[in-house]
Scaffold this active site. Structure first.
Site, short mmCIF file in Angstrom:
data_model
loop_
_atom_site.label_atom_id
_atom_site.label_comp_id
_atom_site.label_asym_id
_atom_site.label_seq_id
_atom_site.Cartn_x
_atom_site.Cartn_y
_atom_site.Cartn_z
N GLY A 279 0.82 -1.20 0.00
CA GLY A 279 0.00 0.00 0.00
C GLY A 279 0.86 1.25 0.00
CG ASP B 29 2.57 -0.54 10.18
OD1 ASP B 29 1.38 -0.54 9.81
OD2 ASP B 29 3.47 0.07 9.56
CE LYS C 88 -2.58 0.64 8.61
NZ LYS C 88 -1.95 1.74 7.90
NE ARG D 67 -1.40 -5.61 9.58
CZ ARG D 67 -0.42 -4.85 9.14
NH1 ARG D 67 -0.18 -3.70 9.71
NH2 ARG D 67 0.33 -5.25 8.13
NE ARG E 142 3.81 -4.05 9.55
CZ ARG E 142 5.11 -3.84 9.34
NH1 ARG E 142 6.02 -4.52 10.03
NH2 ARG E 142 5.53 -2.97 8.44
#
Ligand code: S3P
Length: 470
Positions: A126, A353, A380, A384, A427
């Protein structure tokens, strides 16, 4: 979600200007890589995580818009950034890898991008996609933007809206302003004053990059300050950028248009968002003691460290220094008894993040941790907020989502034993594996391949300090 082929760094030394060497329409070649993490005694040693992803994208983009040869050291050679390097070559810059993490970019000058011969493929990124949309919006070229199945779900209207005010035109887009889309940059970009609808460095950066080619001043106002690497690096390349407070928590950033950007040397410190994973692993694996070296300590990126310290974490700054306009430090992290805390919404931009791995730390804390104001997590690489809650639930942790808040009921330990769906999100994969290093039973992720988008070498670096990943 179906997977599409991702552009992989192929070790090629030089990416010449020329037809863009991307794989937007290559046949899918899924390489799904499950991985398992298990307990294996304390973690010990020294560790340097790869270069900061935000700075790496920006160094390539500003290098491509500058006149002369920009030398970058410590560049993150993850798939997201490699895709940006290929896109810069497709837009006319000469981009060369001269050694490990060492890259040179010969730029085209502000407004000088040439029309690419093929679709620009940003893979999973992104940041790369949105920043380049801004940069292209200020140049008289038309380009088609695309990415993988995850990126195709993410909102791009937040960029298309401000760049339309500056004179760029969306020629074609998928419903809801999604990829693939085609953008025609402005022949004569108009400077604007723009208030961002979310605390997003990507929106702010896209407007500033489009404003480079506009005459007069382009101003971005944000009600909560987001990371400021674009402003700092623009100044480093010779642009005039003024930045000051706007309201109690916001910022007003003004760029003087049509600067001559001059090539500069950029040193990229270690990425604090990558350092977050070994940091939390060390805190929750009993007896661990690790030094993380060269971690970027920009105050708009250190919300996780502040939060972990409030939770009782032992994170000691052993050497602090400044390099290329960004502070950095070596951090000594030791296993710690953590307690639940409340994390205010205002802190979210400085650790946006880091919530998946903070949620893991919260599971190993005693007591409840409430993380407020996480709306942006829904857009995200995956949703997320949902993926983090599911990751914990799969492993026996009690967790709730209340509106935009995430609430984790910590018990000082986690049962583990779950299989985690990573949803093409690096992540989520790394956070789940960190959990498995301390939980009672191993944790397995369905696909660790996307870790290479931001943290190539993650498994080997973690094994190097004693982690059991297989
Ligand atoms: C980034 C900004 C953040 C962050 C992303 C990197 C950047 O996104 O989540 O990983 O480099 O500008 P938003 O600014 O949209 O929140």
């Amino acid at each position: 979600m179906t997977r599409r082929a991702r552009t992989c760094y192929d070790g090629a030394r030089i990416f010449h200007p020329g037809p863009t060497p991307v794989t937007a329409h290559a046949p899918a070649s899924p390489k799904i890589a499950p991985m398992t993490a298990a307990r294996n005694g304390p973690l010990h040693g020294r560790l340097r995580v790869p270069g900061d992803k935000s700075m790496s994208h920006r160094a390539l983009i500003l290098g491509a818009l500058a006149v002369g040869k920009t030398r970058i050291s410590g560049l993150l050679e993850g798939e997201d950034v490699i895709n940006t390097s290929k896109v810069m070559a497709a837009l006319g810059a000469r981009v060369e890898r001269v050694g490990e993490g060492s890259w040179e970019v010969n730029g085209v000058g502000v407004g000088g991008f040439r029309e690419p011969g093929a679709t620009l493929d940003f893979g999973n990124s992104g940041t790369g996609c949105r920043l380049v949309m801004g940069a292209v919006a200020g140049c008289p070229v038309t380009a088609t933007f695309d990415g993988d199945a995850s990126l195709r779900t993410r909102p791009m209207q937040r960029i298309l809206d401000p760049v339309a005010l500056m004179g760029a035109r969306t020629v074609a887009a998928t419903v809801g302003g999604r990829l693939p889309l085609t953008l025609a940059g402005a022949r004569d970009p108009i400077p604007i004053v723009y208030r961002t609808p979310a605390a997003s460095a990507q929106i702010k950066s896209a407007v500033l990059l489009a404003g480079l080619a506009a005459p007069g001043e382009t101003t971005v106002i944000e009600s909560e300050a987001s990371r400021d690497h674009t402003e700092l690096m623009l100044r480093h390349f010779g642009a005039e950028v003024a930045s000051g407070p706007d309201g109690p928590h916001g910022r007003r950033v003004t760029l003087k248009g049509q600067p001559e950007l001059l090539a500069a040397a950029v040193t990229v410190p270690a990425d604090p968002s990558s350092a977050a994973f070994p940091m939390v692993a060390v805190l929750i694996v009993p007896g661990s003691d690790v030094i993380l070296t060269g971690v970027m300590m920009n105050p708009l990126r250190t919300g996780l460290i502040a939060t972990l310290r409030e939770m009782g974490a032992s994170i000691e700054t052993v050497a602090a220094r400044d390099d290329a306009g960004e502070p950095m430090a070596d951090l000594r992290v030791r296993a710690s008894a953590l307690r639940g805390v409340e994390v205010p919404a205002l802190r979210a931009p400085s650790m946006i993040d880091e919530y998946p791995v903070l949620a893991v730390a919260a599971a190993f804390a005693e007591g409840t941790t409430v993380m407020r104001g996480l709306k942006e997590l829904r857009v995200k690489e995956s949703d997320r907020l949902a993926a983090t809650a599911a990751m914990l639930r799969q492993n026996g942790v009690i967790v709730e989502i209340a509106g935009d808040d995430l609430i984790v009921h910590g018990k000082g330990t986690a049962p583990g034993g779950g299989l985690v769906a990573t949803h093409m999100d690096h992540r989520i994969a790394m956070a789940a594996l960190v959990m498995g290093l301390a939980s009672q039973r191993p944790v397995r992720v369905d696909d660790a391949a996307f870790i290479a988008t931001s943290f190539p070498g993650f498994a080997d670096l973690m094994r190097g300090i004693g982690a059991a990943l297989s």
